[in-house]
Design an enzyme around this catalytic site. Structure first.
Site, PDB file in Angstrom:
ATOM      1  N   ASP A  84      -3.830  -8.690  -6.066  1.00 40.60           N
ATOM      2  CA  ASP A  84      -3.374  -9.172  -4.792  1.00 40.60           C
ATOM      3  C   ASP A  84      -3.782 -10.244  -4.037  1.00 40.60           C
ATOM      4  OD1 ASP A  84      -5.187  -7.176  -4.086  1.00 40.60           O
ATOM      5  OD2 ASP A  84      -4.000  -6.647  -2.226  1.00 40.60           O
TER       6      ASP A  84
ATOM      7  N   SER B 246      -6.588  -0.924  -0.235  1.00 37.04           N
ATOM      8  CA  SER B 246      -6.552  -0.402  -1.466  1.00 37.04           C
ATOM      9  C   SER B 246      -7.608   0.280  -1.911  1.00 37.04           C
ATOM     10  CB  SER B 246      -5.759  -1.517  -2.396  1.00 37.04           C
ATOM     11  OG  SER B 246      -6.456  -2.552  -2.318  1.00 37.04           O
TER      12      SER B 246
ATOM     13  N   HIS C  69       0.769  -1.205  -0.112  1.00 37.95           N
ATOM     14  CA  HIS C  69      -0.049  -0.030  -0.142  1.00 37.95           C
ATOM     15  C   HIS C  69       0.696   1.324  -0.011  1.00 37.95           C
ATOM     16  CE1 HIS C  69      -3.382  -2.237   1.854  1.00 37.95           C
ATOM     17  NE2 HIS C  69      -3.412  -2.492   0.251  1.00 37.95           N
TER      18      HIS C  69
END
Length: 277
Positions: free
Chosen positions: A169, A105, A19
């Site tokens: 991810d 995110s 991040h």
């Protein structure tokens, strides 16, 4: 994998790495005042309570973002702090001080959305998708899909605006994730050549071969236009000799914007320095 819930792991060292790099990428990417489409393909539920039973059960946030924020507030982090990493810490501190939360995110990307830009969020888990729909029900430029991420990126590209990026991810709890990402990127690169792919992967001793294959296939699909960054994680809970403990994290970034490599190298070096404090 539908049994995976990121709430157990939110704010851990892998999140800090991925991040903070995402934050750095977005700061650079949005310097151009042009609309873009962002895909967050494994979105989770976007915001996580770091005092929840799930978070406290694993203690991963305590070794990750909570530890860093405590050091940051006490001015005990190593100096100098890279500008982009400091911006990420300030963003996290605001959320943590307000309600003990960690913004994932989707919230990071949303904070950078420009006029006429779109954020497309995908998660196949019903509970996560419902949380996303509730959170963003009034956000006109955020679109939530309860959908397989690999099918979604193939079906929804090329997007409008055509300028954009996609973040992968997944949990990697099944080996098929490695090959599914490679196959999706190989297909999508042909019809969306300007798209940027940001792919996080875990560093695991028993996954060296499949991880190397993933890197090779993504690099070829991107015609060599790819950056690869890796960091080591420091944890009292991980046996460094174990075949199965998370040793660190890596990121692949295709079609990287000019200037990103130097910025991310600085973050990687700092993440490891701060982790060893």
């Amino acid at each position: 994998m539908l049994s995976y819930r990121h709430g157990f792991h939110a704010g851990n060292q892998a999140d800090v790495f991925k991040h903070s790099v995402l934050f750095s990428f977005l700061k650079l990417y949005t310097q151009k005042q042009k609309p873009f489409t962002a895909f967050d393909l494994n979105a989770g539920s976007a915001s996580y309570n770091l005092l929840s039973e799930w978070s406290l059960k694993t203690g991963e946030a305590e070794e990750g973002i909570i530890r860093l924020l405590n050091l940051y507030k006490k001015e005990k982090l190593p100096l100098p702090i890279p500008e982009d990493f400091k911006s990420y810490l300030d963003f996290c501190l605001k959320n943590y001080d307000e309600n003990s939360s960690y913004a994932g995110s989707p919230e990071i990307i949303r904070s950078f959305l420009q006029k006429d830009s779109n954020l497309i969020l995908c998660d196949l888990h019903s509970a996560e998708a419902e949380k996303l729909k509730e959170l963003y029900k009034h956000a006109e430029n955020v679109h939530v899909h309860k959908r397989d991420c690999y099918e979604a990126i193939r079906a929804l590209t090329p997007p409008l605006p055509i300028r954009g990026f996609a973040l992968f991810d997944p949990s990697y709890e099944v080996d098929s994730d490695y090959t599914a990402i490679a196959e999706a990127v190989e297909k999508v690169c042909k019809k969306w050549p300007v798209g940027i792919f940001i792919i996080w992967y875990p560093i695991l001793n028993h996954k060296t071969e499949v991880c190397a294959n993933l890197k090779s296939r993504i690099g070829k699909a991107a015609n060599g236009k790819m950056l690869n960054f890796e960091v080591k994680h420091f944890s009292s809970k991980v046996d460094t000799e174990s075949e199965y403990g998370l040793q660190g994290s890596g990121l692949l970034i295709t079609n990287p914007p000019w200037g990103l490599e130097e910025r991310v190298k600085g973050i990687c070096e700092y993440v490891e320095r701060a982790g060893a404090v």
